[in-house]
Every structure is written in C-alpha cells, then in structure tokens.
Design an enzyme around this catalytic site. Sequence first.
Site, short mmCIF file in Angstrom:
data_model
loop_
_atom_site.label_atom_id
_atom_site.label_comp_id
_atom_site.label_asym_id
_atom_site.label_seq_id
_atom_site.Cartn_x
_atom_site.Cartn_y
_atom_site.Cartn_z
N ASN A 26 30.43 -24.41 -5.30
CA ASN A 26 31.19 -25.05 -3.47
C ASN A 26 30.52 -27.00 -4.50
O ASN A 26 29.93 -27.14 -4.61
CB ASN A 26 29.74 -24.74 -2.85
CG ASN A 26 29.73 -25.47 -1.65
OD1 ASN A 26 29.94 -26.34 -2.02
ND2 ASN A 26 29.65 -24.48 -0.83
N HIS A 76 28.58 -30.78 -2.33
CA HIS A 76 27.99 -32.02 -3.01
C HIS A 76 28.37 -32.78 -3.76
O HIS A 76 27.42 -34.63 -4.36
CB HIS A 76 26.56 -31.39 -2.76
CG HIS A 76 26.30 -30.82 -2.10
ND1 HIS A 76 26.05 -31.50 -0.90
CD2 HIS A 76 25.84 -29.67 -1.89
CE1 HIS A 76 25.81 -30.72 0.44
NE2 HIS A 76 25.22 -29.27 -0.35
N HIS A 122 33.59 -27.12 2.14
CA HIS A 122 33.11 -25.89 3.72
C HIS A 122 34.12 -27.77 4.54
O HIS A 122 33.24 -28.78 4.02
CB HIS A 122 32.29 -26.23 3.74
CG HIS A 122 31.29 -26.03 5.02
ND1 HIS A 122 30.52 -25.81 5.92
CD2 HIS A 122 31.59 -26.39 6.29
CE1 HIS A 122 30.04 -25.94 7.16
NE2 HIS A 122 31.49 -25.83 7.55
N ARG A 147 33.39 -29.73 7.06
CA ARG A 147 32.55 -29.60 8.27
C ARG A 147 33.37 -30.20 9.86
O ARG A 147 34.07 -31.42 8.88
CB ARG A 147 31.53 -30.00 8.09
CG ARG A 147 30.48 -29.31 7.00
CD ARG A 147 29.01 -29.59 6.82
NE ARG A 147 28.43 -29.38 8.05
CZ ARG A 147 27.23 -28.51 8.74
NH1 ARG A 147 26.84 -27.54 7.32
NH2 ARG A 147 26.59 -28.39 9.44
N ARG A 177 31.18 -34.89 6.57
CA ARG A 177 30.09 -35.22 6.17
C ARG A 177 30.77 -35.16 4.44
O ARG A 177 29.58 -35.96 3.96
CB ARG A 177 28.55 -35.31 6.88
CG ARG A 177 28.69 -33.49 6.45
CD ARG A 177 27.09 -33.22 6.33
NE ARG A 177 27.03 -32.66 7.90
CZ ARG A 177 25.54 -32.09 8.23
NH1 ARG A 177 24.86 -31.67 7.08
NH2 ARG A 177 26.17 -31.56 9.52
N GLU A 193 35.51 -22.68 3.22
CA GLU A 193 34.63 -22.11 4.96
C GLU A 193 34.92 -23.21 6.34
O GLU A 193 34.87 -24.10 5.57
CB GLU A 193 33.12 -22.76 4.49
CG GLU A 193 32.06 -21.97 3.22
CD GLU A 193 30.71 -22.41 3.34
OE1 GLU A 193 29.99 -22.84 3.82
OE2 GLU A 193 30.39 -22.04 1.97
N THR A 233 24.07 -25.02 6.30
CA THR A 233 24.33 -24.47 7.27
C THR A 233 22.75 -23.21 7.46
O THR A 233 22.70 -23.00 6.28
CB THR A 233 25.53 -23.55 6.56
OG1 THR A 233 26.52 -24.01 6.37
CG2 THR A 233 26.02 -22.21 7.45
N GLU A 272 29.50 -11.96 3.50
CA GLU A 272 28.40 -13.00 2.63
C GLU A 272 27.25 -12.78 2.87
O GLU A 272 26.43 -13.12 4.04
CB GLU A 272 29.11 -14.48 2.33
CG GLU A 272 28.40 -15.22 1.39
CD GLU A 272 29.03 -16.84 0.63
OE1 GLU A 272 29.80 -16.35 0.89
OE2 GLU A 272 28.09 -17.48 1.25
N HIS A 316 23.62 -19.09 -0.76
CA HIS A 316 23.21 -20.37 -0.14
C HIS A 316 21.40 -19.92 -1.13
O HIS A 316 20.87 -19.80 -0.19
CB HIS A 316 22.70 -20.54 1.62
CG HIS A 316 22.75 -21.32 2.20
ND1 HIS A 316 21.04 -21.72 2.38
CD2 HIS A 316 23.48 -22.20 2.55
CE1 HIS A 316 22.14 -22.89 2.68
NE2 HIS A 316 22.75 -22.86 3.30
N1 PXP Z 1 28.11 -20.13 0.83
C1 PXP Z 1 27.62 -20.72 2.32
C2 PXP Z 1 28.40 -19.69 2.80
C3 PXP Z 1 27.20 -21.80 2.81
O1 PXP Z 1 27.70 -22.01 3.99
C4 PXP Z 1 26.64 -22.74 1.38
C5 PXP Z 1 26.33 -23.54 1.90
O2 PXP Z 1 27.75 -24.47 1.96
C6 PXP Z 1 27.11 -21.78 0.36
C7 PXP Z 1 27.04 -20.31 0.22
C8 PXP Z 1 26.38 -22.56 -1.05
O3 PXP Z 1 24.14 -22.89 -1.06
P1 PXP Z 1 23.77 -23.27 -1.73
O4 PXP Z 1 25.01 -25.46 -1.46
O5 PXP Z 1 22.16 -23.70 -1.04
O6 PXP Z 1 24.02 -22.86 -2.76
#
Ligand code: PXP
Length: 261
Positions: free
Chosen positions: A16, A19, A52, A54, A58, A79, A110, A160, A203
């Site tokens: 992901n 960030h 994602h 959003r 952001r 996402e 999330t 998930e 997550h």
């Molecule tokens: N899965 C989903 C559905 C999420 O919303 C996120 C966070 O955007 C992640 C996985 C990844 O989480 P993390 O950034 O904490 O590794």
Amino acid sequence: MNISSSTAPYLRLGVNIDHVATIRNARGGTHPDPVRAAHLATEAGADGITAHLREDRRHISDDDIERLMSEITRPLNFEMAVTDEMLEIALRHRPHACCLVPERRQEVTTEGGLDVASISNHLPDFISRLKDAGMRVSLFIDPDERQIDASQRVRADIVELHTGPYCHAAIDGDQARIRAELEKLAETAKSAAGVGLEVHAGHGLTFDTVYAVATMPEVVELNIGHFLIGEAIFGGLHSTIGRMRGLMDKARAEANGQVSA
Ligand code: PXP
C-alpha cells in the site's frame, strides 16, 4: 505457534503506497512520487499495489490512480468507500480489484471493518456492478462470523480480515489479547475459505506481527502499507519490502512443514 498441516498456497504481498502520497502532500508538490514507489515495490517483490482514494483525497489523488492504472505492471487493488462517486471512478478505471472499506472523514486511518451485515441491502447491487465490469470485489471486515456470512450473501469474491486489533494487542504486549485476536483471525479465515471466499488480511502489520498471520494457510494475500513506508526511511524501500517478503516466505514454508533457515 500453531503450524497447520494443510498445504498453504503462495502468499502474495500487496504494498500500500498511500503514505508516500501523504509525505508528498505535506508540501503540496510532486515528490516523493507514489507511482515511482509502486515501481520500486514491484522490483522488490510486491505482487500487487494497493491505493486508497479517500473521499477527502488526503493522500492518493485522482491523477495517481490514473497514472497507476497506465504505468504499473502489477495488479492494482483499489481501496474505496461504498459511494456513488467511487463506483463511478472504479467503473471508469477498472482496476484488477476493488476493496470496499468504511470511511469517515474524521478518522486517522480505516478504523474498523465494513459492517456488511447492516448495509447488505445496498451492497449486492453495488458489488454486481463492479463484478459485471470485470473487477474482483473484496470486503474489508472484522474477523467476525456474522460478517463472513453477510459477505457470502452479498456475493463478494474476497474478504480482507482486519488485523488492526491483533497488531494493537502486540504493541501493548498483551499476550492474552494477542492470542484471542489470532484465534479470531484463524477461525474466520477458515470459515471464509470454507464458504468459497478468498481470504486476504491486513492493517497494522509489521516485521514483528506478520509471521503469525502468514502461517494461516487460508490467507493468500497480505496488504501492508504504513509500516513498510515508515521503515523505508531507515532501511530503504527495496530492502524493507525484501525483508517483509522473506518473513512471509519463511512463515509459509513452515506452515507447509518445510524446514527453513
Ligand atoms: N487493508 C486495508 C483495507 C486498509 O484500509 C489498509 C490501510 O490503508 C491496509 C490494509 C494497510 O494497513 P497499514 O497501512 O496499516 O499496513
């Protein structure tokens, strides 16, 4: 550690990149570029890229999604919230998969899974529109049997499982909660696979918490973002992803009863 005797298939890593965009947006310019991070993640062993978009934009922007769709060589897991705006964007771009998540503007990330059970009247039509356009549909849910039943009823392809509560317990060093959360994840992964749902998880996962989830044989994909991007400040993105990949492979080898180094 429970090691299952059933054969666990290859465990995919979705990286992901949200960030990277968070840091870029802190200055409002173009650096660092999340698409460049996606290319690097792919070279380092990512099997897919997750982003994602959003509602408040952001981090990831509409332009990022456009560029990811045209430039990356791995499947995009998009996402998105369950809104008309996001449905229109998904139908326009047709990513490989859409992961439906709950979204509140005030939240930092999330925070909980989608309450499929309570919105299931609206979901079947939303999901069929995505599936009819050729996308796989994943629902981000808490590890709860009611959510598995509801996810099957609304004809999702994938669930998930939210690993956040397990990872929080690990940060607190609370062994009883860690065991309880892992038990819930393992049980719901089994039930989901038993009713034909593909099982992903994610997550909050880190080098310290990934192993236990990666040994669960029904889980075929992990989506990891914040830790990888943060840790890359110290170790570089390529080597950080490579190390995560190595930990996942080791867990899988042990779940399959193979001796690993
Ligand atoms: N899965 C989903 C559905 C999420 O919303 C996120 C966070 O955007 C992640 C996985 C990844 O989480 P993390 O950034 O904490 O590794």
